[in-house]
Design a protein around this motif. Sequence first.
Motif, mmCIF file in Angstrom:
data_model
loop_
_atom_site.group_PDB
_atom_site.id
_atom_site.type_symbol
_atom_site.label_atom_id
_atom_site.label_comp_id
_atom_site.label_asym_id
_atom_site.label_seq_id
_atom_site.Cartn_x
_atom_site.Cartn_y
_atom_site.Cartn_z
ATOM 1 N N UNK A 54 18.494 24.669 -56.686
ATOM 2 C CA UNK A 54 19.152 24.484 -57.976
ATOM 3 C C UNK A 54 19.339 23.004 -58.300
ATOM 4 N N UNK A 55 19.411 22.168 -57.271
ATOM 5 C CA UNK A 55 19.585 20.737 -57.460
ATOM 6 C C UNK A 55 18.282 19.958 -57.275
ATOM 7 N N UNK A 56 17.181 20.669 -57.277
ATOM 8 C CA UNK A 56 15.886 20.004 -57.189
ATOM 9 C C UNK A 56 15.361 19.805 -55.788
ATOM 10 N N UNK A 57 15.965 20.454 -54.805
ATOM 11 C CA UNK A 57 15.535 20.298 -53.419
ATOM 12 C C UNK A 57 14.638 21.429 -52.962
ATOM 13 N N UNK A 58 14.460 21.514 -51.651
ATOM 14 C CA UNK A 58 13.551 22.495 -51.073
ATOM 15 C C UNK A 58 14.236 23.493 -50.148
ATOM 16 N N UNK A 59 15.562 23.428 -50.004
ATOM 17 C CA UNK A 59 16.237 24.325 -49.082
ATOM 18 C C UNK A 59 16.051 25.775 -49.530
ATOM 19 N N UNK A 60 15.666 26.627 -48.590
ATOM 20 C CA UNK A 60 15.444 28.038 -48.876
ATOM 21 C C UNK A 60 13.992 28.383 -49.131
ATOM 22 N N UNK A 61 13.140 27.379 -49.341
ATOM 23 C CA UNK A 61 11.715 27.663 -49.581
ATOM 24 C C UNK A 61 11.034 28.037 -48.275
ATOM 25 N N UNK A 62 10.066 28.945 -48.382
ATOM 26 C CA UNK A 62 9.265 29.329 -47.231
ATOM 27 C C UNK A 62 7.833 28.866 -47.452
ATOM 28 N N UNK A 63 7.172 28.478 -46.372
ATOM 29 C CA UNK A 63 5.785 28.041 -46.465
ATOM 30 C C UNK A 63 5.132 28.044 -45.098
ATOM 31 N N UNK A 64 3.814 27.921 -45.111
ATOM 32 C CA UNK A 64 3.025 27.916 -43.897
ATOM 33 C C UNK A 64 2.916 26.490 -43.359
ATOM 34 N N UNK A 109 3.597 23.523 -49.767
ATOM 35 C CA UNK A 109 4.452 23.735 -50.929
ATOM 36 C C UNK A 109 5.853 23.172 -50.819
ATOM 37 N N UNK A 110 6.122 22.348 -49.801
ATOM 38 C CA UNK A 110 7.458 21.808 -49.577
ATOM 39 C C UNK A 110 7.376 20.292 -49.442
ATOM 40 N N UNK A 111 8.380 19.583 -49.980
ATOM 41 C CA UNK A 111 8.520 18.134 -49.848
ATOM 42 C C UNK A 111 7.342 17.386 -50.465
ATOM 43 N N UNK A 112 7.094 17.653 -51.751
ATOM 44 C CA UNK A 112 6.023 16.964 -52.451
ATOM 45 C C UNK A 112 6.408 15.518 -52.739
ATOM 46 N N UNK A 113 5.474 14.601 -52.554
ATOM 47 C CA UNK A 113 5.648 13.198 -52.908
ATOM 48 C C UNK A 113 4.475 12.783 -53.778
#
Length: 119
Positions: free
Chosen positions: A19-29, A44-48
């Motif tokens: 909700x605040x623009x982070x990645x907590x709770x996302x699942x990925x390989x 799909x997590x921590x894009x830069x």
Amino acid sequence: MANIKKGDLVQVISGRSQARGGDRGKQGKVIEVLVAENRVVVQGVNFVTKHVRVGQTQRGTKTGGIETHEAPIHVSNVALVDPETKKPTRVGFRNETVTKDGVSKTVRVRYAKKSGKDL
């Protein structure tokens, strides 16, 4: 033996919420494991964003611009997902006997401990 390996399904357990623009709770390989730095790259997590200088290939096409890709995150910020319940869980190891070509061998095997509120 490593808790998290390439190809595992993991969930981000720390950081800013979605909700605040982070990645907590996302699942990925897990795409890559950086053992020396204790970090993993998760799909799909921590894009830069990375600015790449304009260049030319052998055929004459232009390359460069702004690219986005996944950056590594610390291994303590992710948890392995239990394949049955699809919830983050802790990892345990147990010894199992494997028989191959008539030869018995004891090996360490990873397993997902109980996850969720049903403990």
